[in-house]
Every structure is written in structure tokens, then in C-alpha cells.
Design a protein around this motif. Structure first.
Motif, PDB file in Angstrom:
ATOM      1  N   GLN A   9       1.037  -0.947  -0.147  1.00  0.00           N
ATOM      2  CA  GLN A   9       0.029   0.149   0.030  1.00  0.00           C
ATOM      3  C   GLN A   9       0.832   1.288  -0.226  1.00  0.00           C
TER       4      GLN A   9
ATOM      5  N   TRP B 223       2.988   4.443  -2.625  1.00  0.00           N
ATOM      6  CA  TRP B 223       2.571   4.784  -3.752  1.00  0.00           C
ATOM      7  C   TRP B 223       3.139   4.221  -4.961  1.00  0.00           C
TER       8      TRP B 223
ATOM      9  N   PHE C 279       0.721   1.580  -5.872  1.00  0.00           N
ATOM     10  CA  PHE C 279      -0.381   2.117  -6.597  1.00  0.00           C
ATOM     11  C   PHE C 279       0.013   2.312  -7.911  1.00  0.00           C
TER      12      PHE C 279
ATOM     13  N   ASN D 181      -7.004   0.176  -3.000  1.00  0.00           N
ATOM     14  CA  ASN D 181      -5.918   1.366  -2.835  1.00  0.00           C
ATOM     15  C   ASN D 181      -6.439   2.068  -1.322  1.00  0.00           C
TER      16      ASN D 181
END
Length: 370
Positions: A227, A229, A232, A343
Motif C-alpha cells: 500500500q 505509492w 499504486f 488502494n
């Protein structure tokens, strides 16, 4: 804020339960603690003179083929685990979990109810289940920043020598005007790292040149359990340029908010901002790394934001990563709704950061106008 009798009771009860689990699982010969098994295997590799960053021969047959991803100094710390059964290697971080969580919550919300509720958060119970050290490392940082004076920085340096991410709190000390503490943290980190280099020269060279960026992390970066960036980006729109640009934006925004909250006398909030920044910009932030949500919820509760705390707590119970397809690249095929849910951890942190940065900028603008 002190720790009341009920909080101590919850701490002792939780510790007793974990001790009982370790005894029963050991007596039955049941597997327990994937990550603590890796710690033990790393310590055994050191004692046997085996390469630390290759296949760990001491991994139990039931454990997945995981690499040792920590600095050589951490492996030295783990060498005593070689003398224990795997279940008792799990027991050590598990027995430290409740006291560490209580110590971390003490400056934020020391009530027994908050401590008890924190065990329902996925980062907390997953850390305990895996035999991870996240709660202990978080407690070291919080105690060093918020409760220690004179010799502060040593605990941060030790935490960073075991797991590199706590190095970001050296920057936190500098931002809040604690230069001596920051240098003490760097000195402790450098000393521990040098010890690892002296005792394990080949492993140290391997770690700092290649093992630090291991294939396991690269292969798992896009998994829903990451989790950060970078996770993501790997799931949605891979690309280094915009990834680095966002990371730089997060660091700058966090620095602004940390300075603002420190000047306002809110060192508790400032520390949480730095922790959130670390979770976002680190290439890997597994869901169990997000244990900082426990003191963050305590902060919201003591700030009168009870409903906000309840909503955030509901997100971090673990359901968001359980209901979406995950693993084997299935994250790339998420719908918009699945991406929003999958997310959720990092999106909550981004939203909180955006609110805080906006408030800090408005306050600075208002002061400039006055």
C-alpha cells in the motif's frame, strides 16, 4: 499521560494469550510465524557462515521461499533465535507486541479501550500473526521523539539499523530543530551498520550493492498488499517520472506540515505526518507496516474527531484488501471501484495529507496577510 490499571491489565492479558498460543503451537508442532521464521533462518545463516542474501537453508519446510531483506546488523540481532524452536521465535515479538503498542499509544490515547480496539486493526493483528517487528520499531521511534530528552536519537538509529525506513525520522528531528538528536541517531545507525560490515563483510557488500533492491520486492511491488505509492503506480500506471514527482511532492508537503504542527506545539501530530510520508514514499509498505494507524486513531479520538476515527478504523480492519482480486497480476484488471477499495490505505493517507497541506498553506497565507 500515564498508563492506568485497566490498560496494564489489557497488556498483561494479551501477552498471556500470545504466550499460551506459542506453548500450544509448539507442543503440537504446528507452524507459526512466517516472518519470524525468516529472522531465525537469517540468524542461523550468520552462525553457519552461509550467504545471507541467498537461499536460507534453515527455513522450515512449511515456510514460503522468502529472502532475508534486512541489513546485516539485523541478522546479528537475530542470531540468538537460532537456539529457539520456530514457535518461540514467533513468541518473542508477539510477547513484545502488547507492551510496545501500549507504549506507542501512551502519548496519544492511553485508555484501555483504545488499546483493546487497536488489536482489531489489520496492521496490528497481521504484524502479530507474522511475527513481525513493526510494533516494536514504532514504539522505539515514538518514545525517542515524544518522551526522551538528552539521549534521544539512539532508539531511532537502532530501529533504522534493523529496518532502513526509520531513517526518515532523522529528517523529522532536523525539521523540528533537534540537531543533536538527529546526529545521535545517525551516529547510532552508522555504528551499528559498521559493526555489521566488520563482522559480515561479504554480506554487507552484497546488501548495499544489490540485495537492497532484491527481485522479490520488484516482483511483488504491484500486489495489493503493498500500500505504498509505488505499489499504486505498479497497479495502475507504471512510470518512474510521475512516481518520483509525486514522491517529491509528498516529501515537500510533509515537511511544510511538520514544521507547522511543531510550531503550533503539536509534536504528536507532526510525528504522525512524518510516519505517513514514510509509508507513502517507501517502495514497499506492506499492509502490516501501517501500524502507525493505531496512534493516528488515538490522535483523532483525543482531538474530538470520534466519527472520523471510527470511519478510518473501519477501513483498516483489512476488508479492503480482502474483497478485491489480488496476486498474479490481477490488480492490473481492477475496475474503478475495485481500485478505490484496493488502494484504500494509501488513499486515506493522501487525503489526510492534502487536507493538512491545504490548512498549513492557508494559515501561512493568513499570517502573511496580517
Amino acid at each position: 499521560m500515564g498508563i492506568d490499571r485497566r490498560t496494564r491489565t489489557v497488556t498483561l492479558a494479551a501477552t498471556a494469550v500470545f504466550a499460551l498460543v506459542a506453548v500450544v503451537w509448539w507442543a503440537l508442532g504446528r507452524p507459526l510465524g512466517v516472518d519470524s521464521a525468516v529472522y531465525r533462518a537469517g540468524g542461523i545463516a550468520v552462525l553457519r557462515g552461509e550467504p545471507l542474501y541467498e537461499h536460507l537453508s534453515a527455513l522450515p519446510t512449511w515456510a514460503p521461499e522468502l529472502p532475508f531483506t534486512y541489513p546485516p546488523f539485523a541478522a546479528l540481532v537475530f542470531t540468538p533465535l537460532a537456539a529457539l524452536p520456530v514457535q518461540w521465535c514467533w513468541a518473542l515479538p508477539a510477547l513484545a507486541a502488547a507492551p510496545a503498542l501500549a507504549a506507542a499509544l501512551r502519548p496519544y490515547a492511553p485508555e484501555a479501550g483504545v488499546l483493546l480496539a487497536a488489536f482489531g486493526l489489520q496492521p496490528v493483528w497481521q504484524t502479530i500473526g507474522l511475527g513481525q517487528l513493526n510494533l516494536v520499531l514504532m514504539a522505539l521511534v515514538i518514545v525517542d521523539v515524544l518522551r526522551r530528552r538528552g539521549s534521544a536519537g539512539v532508539l531511532i538509529g537502532l530501529a533504522a539499523a534493523i529496518k532502513l525506513v526509520p531513517l526518515i525520522f532523522v529528517g523529522h528531528l532536523l525539521l523540528t530543530g533537534r540537531r543533536a538528536d538527529a546526529f545521535r541517531a545517525l551516529g547510532t545507525f552508522a555504528g551499528a551498520t559498521a559493526l555489521g560490515a566488520v563482522l559480515l563483510p561479504a554480506d554487507s557488500a552484497r546488501y548495499w550493492t544489490s540485495a537492497l533492491f532484491n527481485d522479490h520486492f520488484e516482483q511483488m511491488k504491484g500486489w495489493v498488499g503493498n500500500q505504498s505509492w509505488a505499489g499504486f503506480a505498479a497497479r495502475t500506471a507504471p512510470g518512474q517520472a510521475w512516481l518520483l514527482a509525486f514522491a517529491a511532492l509528498v516529501v515537500v508537503g510533509a515537511a511544510v506540515v511538520v514544521r507547522w504542527r511543531h510550531r503550533a506545539g503539536d509534536d504528536r501530530g507532526a510525528l504522525l505526518v512524518t510516519a505517513g510520508c514514510a509509508l507513502l514514499v517507501s517502495p514497499i509498505s506492506w499492509t502490516h507496516h501501517w501500524v502507525w494507524i493505531a496512534p493516528a486513531l488515538g490522535y483523532l479520538l483525543t482531538s474530538g474527531r470520534r466519527w472520523c476515527a471510527l470511519l478510518v478504523a473501519a477501513v483498516f480492519t483489512g476488508w479492503t484488501v480482502a474483497v478485491v482480486p489480488g496476486g498474479q497480476g490481477r490488480e492490473r484488471d481492477w475496475t474503478a471501484g475495485q481500485a478505490l477499495i484496493g488502494n484504500a490505505y494509501l488513499l486515506v493517507a493522501v487525503a489526510a495529507g492534502a487536507v493538512l497541506v491545504t490548512a498549513a498553506v492557508r494559515r501561512r497565507s493568513a499570517r502573511a496577510t496580517v
